[in-house]
Scaffold this motif. Structure first.
Motif, PDB file in Angstrom:
ATOM      1  N   GLU A  49      52.438   1.641  32.788  1.00  8.23           N
ATOM      2  CA  GLU A  49      51.117   1.255  33.295  1.00  8.23           C
ATOM      3  C   GLU A  49      50.955  -0.262  33.294  1.00  8.23           C
ATOM      4  OE1 GLU A  49      48.591   3.520  30.738  1.00  8.23           O
ATOM      5  OE2 GLU A  49      48.612   5.301  32.037  1.00  8.23           O
ATOM      6  N   LYS A  50      51.417  -0.911  32.236  1.00  8.75           N
ATOM      7  CA  LYS A  50      51.358  -2.385  32.174  1.00  8.75           C
ATOM      8  C   LYS A  50      52.248  -3.020  33.230  1.00  8.75           C
ATOM      9  CE  LYS A  50      50.523  -2.614  27.169  1.00  8.75           C
ATOM     10  NZ  LYS A  50      51.141  -2.993  25.863  1.00  8.75           N
ATOM     11  N   GLN A  51      53.347  -2.318  33.551  1.00 10.55           N
ATOM     12  CA  GLN A  51      54.326  -2.873  34.480  1.00 10.55           C
ATOM     13  C   GLN A  51      53.960  -2.587  35.937  1.00 10.55           C
ATOM     14  OE1 GLN A  51      56.476  -4.734  32.998  1.00 10.55           O
ATOM     15  NE2 GLN A  51      57.736  -5.349  34.725  1.00 10.55           N
ATOM     16  N   GLY A  52      52.804  -1.939  36.165  1.00  8.05           N
ATOM     17  CA  GLY A  52      52.335  -1.748  37.535  1.00  8.05           C
ATOM     18  C   GLY A  52      52.559  -0.369  38.090  1.00  8.05           C
ATOM     19  N   PHE A  53      52.711   0.621  37.207  1.00  6.95           N
ATOM     20  CA  PHE A  53      52.886   2.019  37.636  1.00  6.95           C
ATOM     21  C   PHE A  53      51.793   2.860  36.968  1.00  6.95           C
ATOM     22  CE2 PHE A  53      57.020   0.001  37.849  1.00  6.95           C
ATOM     23  CZ  PHE A  53      57.518   0.404  39.080  1.00  6.95           C
ATOM     24  N   PRO A  54      50.585   2.887  37.537  1.00  2.00           N
ATOM     25  CA  PRO A  54      49.450   3.520  36.867  1.00  2.00           C
ATOM     26  C   PRO A  54      49.338   5.035  37.004  1.00  2.00           C
ATOM     27  CG  PRO A  54      48.736   2.504  38.909  1.00  2.00           C
ATOM     28  CD  PRO A  54      50.192   2.175  38.756  1.00  2.00           C
ATOM     29  N   PHE A  55      50.244   5.683  37.743  1.00  2.00           N
ATOM     30  CA  PHE A  55      50.246   7.152  37.867  1.00  2.00           C
ATOM     31  C   PHE A  55      48.930   7.712  38.368  1.00  2.00           C
ATOM     32  CE2 PHE A  55      53.331   6.163  34.481  1.00  2.00           C
ATOM     33  CZ  PHE A  55      54.461   6.673  35.059  1.00  2.00           C
TER      34      PHE A  55
END
Length: 254
Positions: free
Chosen positions: A247-253
């Motif tokens: 999520e921090k790396q830009g993959f918020p699902f």
């Protein structure tokens, strides 16, 4: 002379993970062909949503080895690649084209696409390397410390490290024994998923095979089967920080 088809099938079915490498370096032409083979893999909509980092810096290799659980082959292999799911490239291109892809890039589907694209490229690289007479081993251990690995490799937003892969020459006299796989009837079904009750007898058969394999490999020091190994290995949750990291790396699902 073996036909190309037969040779290729035998190559695939005789894969072994190699962890002991010689000091001999792989020539650039072979590395180039490995990468070109990786790029020839299928990708969703031809998006090619991955990047491959060849880690040559000795200090970085040593750190990656530590992050992966002190896996010595990360340092001793001729080459160590890190395969990354990469949506940053597409995001940058969308900015140039002035097209808002935020909702799409935030989706779980795009995360899956990038992960699958990278994995297909990696498997092509593995097969190409083995066809060239090299040994390989996947290194999922770099996910033990995903934030540190990302910082070390300067990974931008919407890029994450899936796994590493060691490449190198190995002493064929020390080639590990071929590890048996599940019976085909335990994993290959027709038209619909088979109930577990129908596949369980094949797993029991496989457990007997693996019990013999473990005893033979350890001179009777190990009394295990596949079911025990898998359930014991997975009973303690691992890498539970991956969701928050992604999520921090830009993959918020979404």
């Amino acid at each position: 002379m073996k036909s190309v088809k037969k040779h290729t099938v035998e190559l695939l079915q005789n894969h072994r993970s190699i962890r002991r490498f010689s000091n001999k370096k792989i020539p650039y032409d072979d590395i180039k062909n490995i990468i070109l083979s990786a790029q020839a893999a299928s990708s969703s909509s031809h998006g090619q949503s991955y990047s491959i980092i060849n880690v040559t810096d000795v200090k970085k290799r040593k750190l990656l080895s530590e992050y992966a659980g002190n896996q010595e082959q990360v340092v001793s292999s001729s080459h160590f690649f890190v395969f990354c799911a990469d949506l940053n490239r597409l995001e940058q291109l969308s900015n140039i084209e002035e097209v808002d892809l935020t909702e799409s890039l935030d989706s779980t589907e795009m995360f899956i696409i990038a992960t699958v694209d990278a994995s297909l490229a990696a498997q092509n690289a593995a097969i190409a390397a083995e066809a060239l007479g090299l040994g390989i081993v996947y290194t999922g251990g770099i996910r033990n410390h995903p934030e540190e690995v990302s910082a070390l490799l300067n990974l931008p937003n919407r890029v994450y490290p899936i796994f590493g892969m060691c490449f190198g020459y190995y002493d064929k006299k020390q080639t590990p024994e071929l590890k048996p796989r599940l019976p085909i009837d335990a994993v290959f079904f027709e038209n619909e998923y088979k109930p577990f009750s129908e596949t369980f007898p094949y797993i029991q058969e496989y457990d007997s095979i693996m019990e013999h394999y473990y005893r033979n490999r350890t001179s009777n020091a190990r009394n295990d089967n596949w079911t025990k190994v898998m359930t014991n290995k997975r009973k303690v949750p691992r890498r539970m920080n991956m969701k928050s990291f992604l999520e921090k790396q830009g993959f918020p699902f979404k």
